[in-house]
Design a protein around this motif. Structure first.
Motif, PDB file in Angstrom:
ATOM      1  N   LYS A  66      -4.518   7.319  -8.131  1.00  0.00           N
ATOM      2  CA  LYS A  66      -4.273   8.096  -6.918  1.00  0.00           C
ATOM      3  C   LYS A  66      -3.226   7.468  -6.003  1.00  0.00           C
ATOM      4  O   LYS A  66      -2.281   8.133  -5.594  1.00  0.00           O
ATOM      5  CB  LYS A  66      -5.576   8.294  -6.152  1.00  0.00           C
ATOM      6  CG  LYS A  66      -5.418   9.137  -4.914  1.00  0.00           C
ATOM      7  CD  LYS A  66      -6.740   9.379  -4.228  1.00  0.00           C
ATOM      8  CE  LYS A  66      -6.545  10.243  -3.005  1.00  0.00           C
ATOM      9  NZ  LYS A  66      -7.805  10.525  -2.330  1.00  0.00           N
ATOM     10  N   ARG A  67      -3.377   6.203  -5.666  1.00  0.00           N
ATOM     11  CA  ARG A  67      -2.455   5.579  -4.722  1.00  0.00           C
ATOM     12  C   ARG A  67      -1.024   5.555  -5.266  1.00  0.00           C
ATOM     13  O   ARG A  67      -0.075   5.844  -4.540  1.00  0.00           O
ATOM     14  CB  ARG A  67      -2.937   4.181  -4.364  1.00  0.00           C
ATOM     15  CG  ARG A  67      -4.241   4.198  -3.579  1.00  0.00           C
ATOM     16  CD  ARG A  67      -4.707   2.812  -3.209  1.00  0.00           C
ATOM     17  NE  ARG A  67      -3.920   2.225  -2.142  1.00  0.00           N
ATOM     18  CZ  ARG A  67      -4.094   2.473  -0.842  1.00  0.00           C
ATOM     19  NH1 ARG A  67      -5.038   3.288  -0.455  1.00  0.00           N
ATOM     20  NH2 ARG A  67      -3.335   1.893   0.059  1.00  0.00           N
ATOM     21  N   GLN A  68      -0.869   5.235  -6.540  1.00  0.00           N
ATOM     22  CA  GLN A  68       0.466   5.220  -7.132  1.00  0.00           C
ATOM     23  C   GLN A  68       1.053   6.631  -7.163  1.00  0.00           C
ATOM     24  O   GLN A  68       2.215   6.837  -6.835  1.00  0.00           O
ATOM     25  CB  GLN A  68       0.431   4.642  -8.537  1.00  0.00           C
ATOM     26  CG  GLN A  68       1.798   4.608  -9.181  1.00  0.00           C
ATOM     27  CD  GLN A  68       1.788   3.995 -10.563  1.00  0.00           C
ATOM     28  OE1 GLN A  68       0.757   3.602 -11.074  1.00  0.00           O
ATOM     29  NE2 GLN A  68       2.935   3.912 -11.171  1.00  0.00           N
ATOM     30  N   CYS A  74       8.820   8.225   3.477  1.00  0.00           N
ATOM     31  CA  CYS A  74       8.975   6.834   3.013  1.00  0.00           C
ATOM     32  C   CYS A  74       7.838   5.974   3.556  1.00  0.00           C
ATOM     33  O   CYS A  74       7.217   5.203   2.820  1.00  0.00           O
ATOM     34  CB  CYS A  74      10.304   6.256   3.484  1.00  0.00           C
ATOM     35  SG  CYS A  74      11.714   6.751   2.515  1.00  0.00           S
ATOM     36  N   ILE A  75       7.569   6.118   4.837  1.00  0.00           N
ATOM     37  CA  ILE A  75       6.498   5.339   5.463  1.00  0.00           C
ATOM     38  C   ILE A  75       5.155   5.690   4.844  1.00  0.00           C
ATOM     39  O   ILE A  75       4.346   4.811   4.537  1.00  0.00           O
ATOM     40  CB  ILE A  75       6.507   5.548   6.991  1.00  0.00           C
ATOM     41  CG1 ILE A  75       7.755   4.906   7.587  1.00  0.00           C
ATOM     42  CG2 ILE A  75       5.237   4.992   7.624  1.00  0.00           C
ATOM     43  CD1 ILE A  75       8.016   5.266   9.035  1.00  0.00           C
ATOM     44  N   SER A  76       4.903   6.974   4.627  1.00  0.00           N
ATOM     45  CA  SER A  76       3.645   7.396   4.004  1.00  0.00           C
ATOM     46  C   SER A  76       3.495   6.802   2.609  1.00  0.00           C
ATOM     47  O   SER A  76       2.410   6.369   2.218  1.00  0.00           O
ATOM     48  CB  SER A  76       3.563   8.921   3.923  1.00  0.00           C
ATOM     49  OG  SER A  76       3.495   9.475   5.209  1.00  0.00           O
ATOM     50  N   GLY A  77       4.587   6.774   1.859  1.00  0.00           N
ATOM     51  CA  GLY A  77       4.551   6.193   0.525  1.00  0.00           C
ATOM     52  C   GLY A  77       4.228   4.715   0.546  1.00  0.00           C
ATOM     53  O   GLY A  77       3.446   4.219  -0.266  1.00  0.00           O
ATOM     54  N   VAL A  78       4.804   4.003   1.508  1.00  0.00           N
ATOM     55  CA  VAL A  78       4.542   2.570   1.638  1.00  0.00           C
ATOM     56  C   VAL A  78       3.101   2.328   2.072  1.00  0.00           C
ATOM     57  O   VAL A  78       2.447   1.405   1.592  1.00  0.00           O
ATOM     58  CB  VAL A  78       5.534   1.910   2.617  1.00  0.00           C
ATOM     59  CG1 VAL A  78       5.118   0.491   2.962  1.00  0.00           C
ATOM     60  CG2 VAL A  78       6.943   1.930   2.027  1.00  0.00           C
ATOM     61  N   LEU A  79       2.590   3.167   2.963  1.00  0.00           N
ATOM     62  CA  LEU A  79       1.205   3.009   3.402  1.00  0.00           C
ATOM     63  C   LEU A  79       0.228   3.257   2.256  1.00  0.00           C
ATOM     64  O   LEU A  79      -0.820   2.612   2.184  1.00  0.00           O
ATOM     65  CB  LEU A  79       0.899   3.939   4.572  1.00  0.00           C
ATOM     66  CG  LEU A  79       1.600   3.580   5.882  1.00  0.00           C
ATOM     67  CD1 LEU A  79       1.323   4.648   6.934  1.00  0.00           C
ATOM     68  CD2 LEU A  79       1.191   2.208   6.375  1.00  0.00           C
ATOM     69  N   GLU A  80       0.559   4.175   1.370  1.00  0.00           N
ATOM     70  CA  GLU A  80      -0.297   4.435   0.208  1.00  0.00           C
ATOM     71  C   GLU A  80      -0.280   3.249  -0.755  1.00  0.00           C
ATOM     72  O   GLU A  80      -1.291   2.899  -1.345  1.00  0.00           O
ATOM     73  CB  GLU A  80       0.158   5.692  -0.553  1.00  0.00           C
ATOM     74  CG  GLU A  80      -0.244   6.985   0.060  1.00  0.00           C
ATOM     75  CD  GLU A  80      -1.732   7.234   0.030  1.00  0.00           C
ATOM     76  OE1 GLU A  80      -2.461   6.636  -0.763  1.00  0.00           O
ATOM     77  OE2 GLU A  80      -2.176   8.064   0.837  1.00  0.00           O
TER      78      GLU A  80
END
Length: 84
Positions: free
Chosen positions: A32-34, A60-66
């Motif tokens: 899920k996270r990936q 981008c920020i959401s992707g890094v937080l995940e």
């Protein structure tokens, strides 16, 4: 069509991921996270190429937080979406 409208594409992909991970399949939940991080990277690249830099940055920020490891992947060149 969704591929020409980034907002619609993002909503459609978001719904897909919600449904896929709602099934509770252990194999899917382990990814899920990936998967969500890469989803945000794809959407960020689309917004970036469309010139909508604020939405690109948000994704981008959401992707890094995940998944913070995505920074290493980006810096190593695995994501080419920001290269014209």
């Amino acid at each position: 069509s969704a591929h020409r409208n980034i907002d619609e594409m993002a909503k459609g992909m978001g719904r897909f991921y919600e449904k896929a991970f709602a099934l509770g399949d252990a194999r899917l939940c382990g990814m899920k996270r990936q998967a969500l991080s890469r989803y945000h990277a794809v959407i960020a690249g689309s917004y970036y190429h469309a010139g909508d830099y604020s939405k690109a940055l948000r994704h981008c920020i959401s992707g890094v937080l995940e998944r913070p490891l995505v920074i290493v992947e980006f810096l190593s060149g695995r994501f080419k979406m920001f290269v014209s």
